[in-house]
Design a protein around this motif. Structure first.
Motif, PDB file in Angstrom:
ATOM      1  N   LYS A   1       0.614  -1.342   0.029  1.00 29.26           N
ATOM      2  CA  LYS A   1       0.163   0.042   0.259  1.00 29.26           C
ATOM      3  C   LYS A   1       0.837   1.289  -0.264  1.00 29.26           C
ATOM      4  O   LYS A   1       1.942   1.199   0.798  1.00 29.26           O
ATOM      5  CB  LYS A   1      -0.946   0.099   1.213  1.00 29.26           C
ATOM      6  N   VAL A   2       0.345   2.089  -0.891  1.00 30.95           N
ATOM      7  CA  VAL A   2       1.098   3.534  -0.796  1.00 30.95           C
ATOM      8  C   VAL A   2      -0.364   4.487  -0.562  1.00 30.95           C
ATOM      9  O   VAL A   2      -0.761   4.962  -1.532  1.00 30.95           O
ATOM     10  CB  VAL A   2       1.918   3.888  -2.222  1.00 30.95           C
ATOM     11  N   HIS A   3      -0.590   4.784   0.759  1.00 24.62           N
ATOM     12  CA  HIS A   3      -1.653   5.436   1.211  1.00 24.62           C
ATOM     13  C   HIS A   3      -1.477   6.731   1.740  1.00 24.62           C
ATOM     14  O   HIS A   3      -0.704   6.483   2.672  1.00 24.62           O
ATOM     15  CB  HIS A   3      -2.695   4.464   1.941  1.00 24.62           C
ATOM     16  N   GLY A   4      -1.807   7.791   1.229  1.00 23.03           N
ATOM     17  CA  GLY A   4      -1.673   9.148   2.263  1.00 23.03           C
ATOM     18  C   GLY A   4      -0.292   9.559   1.653  1.00 23.03           C
ATOM     19  O   GLY A   4       0.261   9.429   0.742  1.00 23.03           O
ATOM     20  N   VAL A   5       0.249  10.858   2.237  1.00 26.61           N
ATOM     21  CA  VAL A   5       0.925  11.705   2.067  1.00 26.61           C
ATOM     22  C   VAL A   5       2.448  10.860   2.228  1.00 26.61           C
ATOM     23  O   VAL A   5       2.530  10.264   3.229  1.00 26.61           O
ATOM     24  CB  VAL A   5       1.302  12.883   2.677  1.00 26.61           C
ATOM     25  N   ILE A   6       3.162  11.091   0.978  1.00 29.06           N
ATOM     26  CA  ILE A   6       4.630  10.214   1.165  1.00 29.06           C
ATOM     27  C   ILE A   6       5.600  11.163   1.910  1.00 29.06           C
ATOM     28  O   ILE A   6       5.950  12.112   1.222  1.00 29.06           O
ATOM     29  CB  ILE A   6       5.011   9.882  -0.424  1.00 29.06           C
ATOM     30  N   ASP A   7       5.954  10.685   3.025  1.00 27.52           N
ATOM     31  CA  ASP A   7       6.881  11.251   3.867  1.00 27.52           C
ATOM     32  C   ASP A   7       7.666  10.340   4.517  1.00 27.52           C
ATOM     33  O   ASP A   7       7.053   9.376   5.150  1.00 27.52           O
ATOM     34  CB  ASP A   7       5.997  12.271   4.594  1.00 27.52           C
ATOM     35  N   SER A   8       8.748  10.817   5.141  1.00 27.60           N
ATOM     36  CA  SER A   8       9.544   9.868   6.120  1.00 27.60           C
ATOM     37  C   SER A   8       9.029   9.708   7.474  1.00 27.60           C
ATOM     38  O   SER A   8       9.037   8.740   8.037  1.00 27.60           O
ATOM     39  CB  SER A   8      10.702  10.573   6.403  1.00 27.60           C
ATOM     40  N   GLU A   9       7.800  10.462   7.987  1.00 30.56           N
ATOM     41  CA  GLU A   9       7.295  10.214   9.259  1.00 30.56           C
ATOM     42  C   GLU A   9       6.008   9.765   9.180  1.00 30.56           C
ATOM     43  O   GLU A   9       5.271   9.861  10.011  1.00 30.56           O
ATOM     44  CB  GLU A   9       7.449  11.660   9.951  1.00 30.56           C
TER      45      GLU A   9
ATOM     46  N   PRO B   1       2.893   6.989   7.298  1.00 29.12           N
ATOM     47  CA  PRO B   1       2.779   5.529   7.091  1.00 29.12           C
ATOM     48  C   PRO B   1       3.024   5.119   5.579  1.00 29.12           C
ATOM     49  O   PRO B   1       3.849   4.083   5.282  1.00 29.12           O
ATOM     50  CB  PRO B   1       1.141   5.406   7.104  1.00 29.12           C
ATOM     51  N   ALA B   2       3.233   6.178   4.661  1.00 29.88           N
ATOM     52  CA  ALA B   2       3.604   5.858   3.362  1.00 29.88           C
ATOM     53  C   ALA B   2       5.122   6.453   3.225  1.00 29.88           C
ATOM     54  O   ALA B   2       5.389   7.394   2.503  1.00 29.88           O
ATOM     55  CB  ALA B   2       2.854   6.628   2.294  1.00 29.88           C
ATOM     56  N   SER B   3       5.873   6.017   4.169  1.00 23.47           N
ATOM     57  CA  SER B   3       7.245   6.398   4.154  1.00 23.47           C
ATOM     58  C   SER B   3       8.191   5.551   2.995  1.00 23.47           C
ATOM     59  O   SER B   3       7.829   4.235   2.744  1.00 23.47           O
ATOM     60  CB  SER B   3       7.975   6.163   5.565  1.00 23.47           C
ATOM     61  N   ALA B   4       9.109   5.888   2.708  1.00 19.13           N
ATOM     62  CA  ALA B   4       9.846   5.113   1.510  1.00 19.13           C
ATOM     63  C   ALA B   4      10.499   3.781   1.947  1.00 19.13           C
ATOM     64  O   ALA B   4      10.390   2.689   1.600  1.00 19.13           O
ATOM     65  CB  ALA B   4      11.192   5.792   1.086  1.00 19.13           C
ATOM     66  N   GLU B   5      10.838   3.919   3.593  1.00 21.37           N
ATOM     67  CA  GLU B   5      11.306   2.621   4.352  1.00 21.37           C
ATOM     68  C   GLU B   5       9.995   1.590   4.312  1.00 21.37           C
ATOM     69  O   GLU B   5      10.601   0.377   4.220  1.00 21.37           O
ATOM     70  CB  GLU B   5      11.725   3.034   5.755  1.00 21.37           C
TER      71      GLU B   5
END
Length: 367
Positions: free
Chosen positions: A120-128, A130-134
């Motif tokens: 899943k890639v849900h929500g804003v993509i950001d390190s902090e 749920p959609a973090s790169a890690e």
């Protein structure tokens, strides 16, 4: 009131003559007043009686104070017990979630039959977030390494976010594609825009619903200028820097033309990175249209005509198309609720304390 109770009160001298006594004529009332006035006054109380009365009053006051203290202590103990149980339950829940995430690996319980391995890639993509790169990369590798996952599916529902996080996921997808022949398909749900489309462009194939929002290939930086507002309010801005351009993004300082030009070059360079990534991922499937990289966003049908997606479909439809039934397994790493809560608390505390966020001000994201 009954006659017996009235007689008792009359004998005790507690009867209210205005509301509970017999009805008197004016003459009888006059004689009663004269008789009351002619009565001798009660004898004065002795000093011993006064001291005893004072002692009893003090004792009553002390009893009331002690009672109030005891009530307050009981109330305090109840609140202490409540908070102790609350924090114990919170710690127990966090430990349970952590142990559950450690010992029950989402990939370990994968189905034996072939299925879609969903990340899943849900929500804003950001390190902090749920959609973090890690988190996305961990899910990708789990689905990729699962033998029964016939297809790795990026289930996207995101307006975009951090350029760096999007680039990390994009590069990881390209690396996996070079390692083997397991297909990677991006399925756009409601929205796959900006940084989310950056990620999708690395997949072998992109599908979207007819009403999905796709595209927005651009870069945005948003801010405010308050220099006139603080002048109007009589506020003096004090900022100390080492380096003449260190504070050029300060919203309380005027923007000089050379600073605006420099920042535009940063935006243009980041936009060029985005364009190069989309062209590398999509290749000749992109239509020859100058609007593609203008930041516009289209629905799924329009995106298909422009070559931004390869088909009109959904996650369920894709599963039925490949297996004639719904075979989906989620490989996205589970979130630790305690860690998520602590991160959110830390972010709010930093904002209240005036500490700048670690997020990049430049975003692959819808405004």
């Amino acid at each position: 009131m009954s006659d017996d109770r009235r007689d008792d009160k009359r004998e005790a001298g507690q009867e209210d003559r205005w509301t509970e006594g017999p009805e008197l004529s004016p003459e009888e009332a006059r004689r009663a007043r004269e008789a009351q006035a002619s009565k001798p006054p009660p004898p004065p109380e002795s000093a011993e009686t006064l001291r005893e009365r004072q002692r009893l009053a003090q004792q009553e006051m002390l009893d009331r104070w002690i009672g109030g203290v005891l009530v307050e202590q009981r109330r305090t103990r109840r609140w202490k017990l409540f908070f102790r149980f609350f924090f114990a339950a919170l710690i127990l829940a966090s430990l349970s979630a952590t142990l559950y995430g450690i010992f029950i690996d989402p990939g370990a319980g994968e189905p034996e039959r072939q299925h879609l391995g969903v990340v899943k890639v849900h929500g804003v993509i950001d390190s902090e977030s749920p959609a973090s790169a890690e988190r996305i990369i961990r899910g990708l590798n789990r689905a990729w390494e699962a033998d029964s996952a016939a297809v790795v599916v990026l289930h996207i529902d995101s307006p975009g976010g951090s350029p760096v996080q999007s680039q990390r996921v994009f590069n990881e997808i390209l690396r996996l594609r070079e390692e083997g022949d397991k297909p990677i398909i991006a399925v756009i749900e409601d929205i796959g825009a900006s940084g989310a489309y950056y990620i999708a462009a690395a997949a072998d194939e992109i599908v979207a619903a007819p009403a999905s929002l796709v595209g927005s290939i651009g870069v945005i930086f948003a801010s405010f200028g308050f220099e006139e507002a603080i002048d109007h309010l009589g506020i003096e801005r004090r900022i100390y820097v080492s380096g003449e351009n260190k504070g050029f993004l300060d919203p309380f300082s005027p923007v000089e033309p050379e600073e605006r030009d420099f920042w535009q070059t940063v935006m243009d360079t980041t936009h060029r990175q985005f364009i190069d990534a989309v062209q590398a991922g999509r290749g000749d499937r992109l239509a020859d249209d100058d609007r593609l990289f203008s930041g516009l966003i289209w629905n799924g049908e329009q995106a298909l005509e422009l070559g931004l997606v390869d088909g009109i479909s959904s996650l369920d439809a894709l599963s039925h198309e490949l297996f004639d039934e719904l075979r989906i397994h989620d490989y996205t790493p589970r979130l630790d609720p305690f860690e998520r809560l602590s991160r959110q608390f830390g972010r709010v505390a930093a904002e209240w304390a005036g500490v700048s966020s670690s997020q990049s001000p430049v975003r692959y994201q819808l405004p």
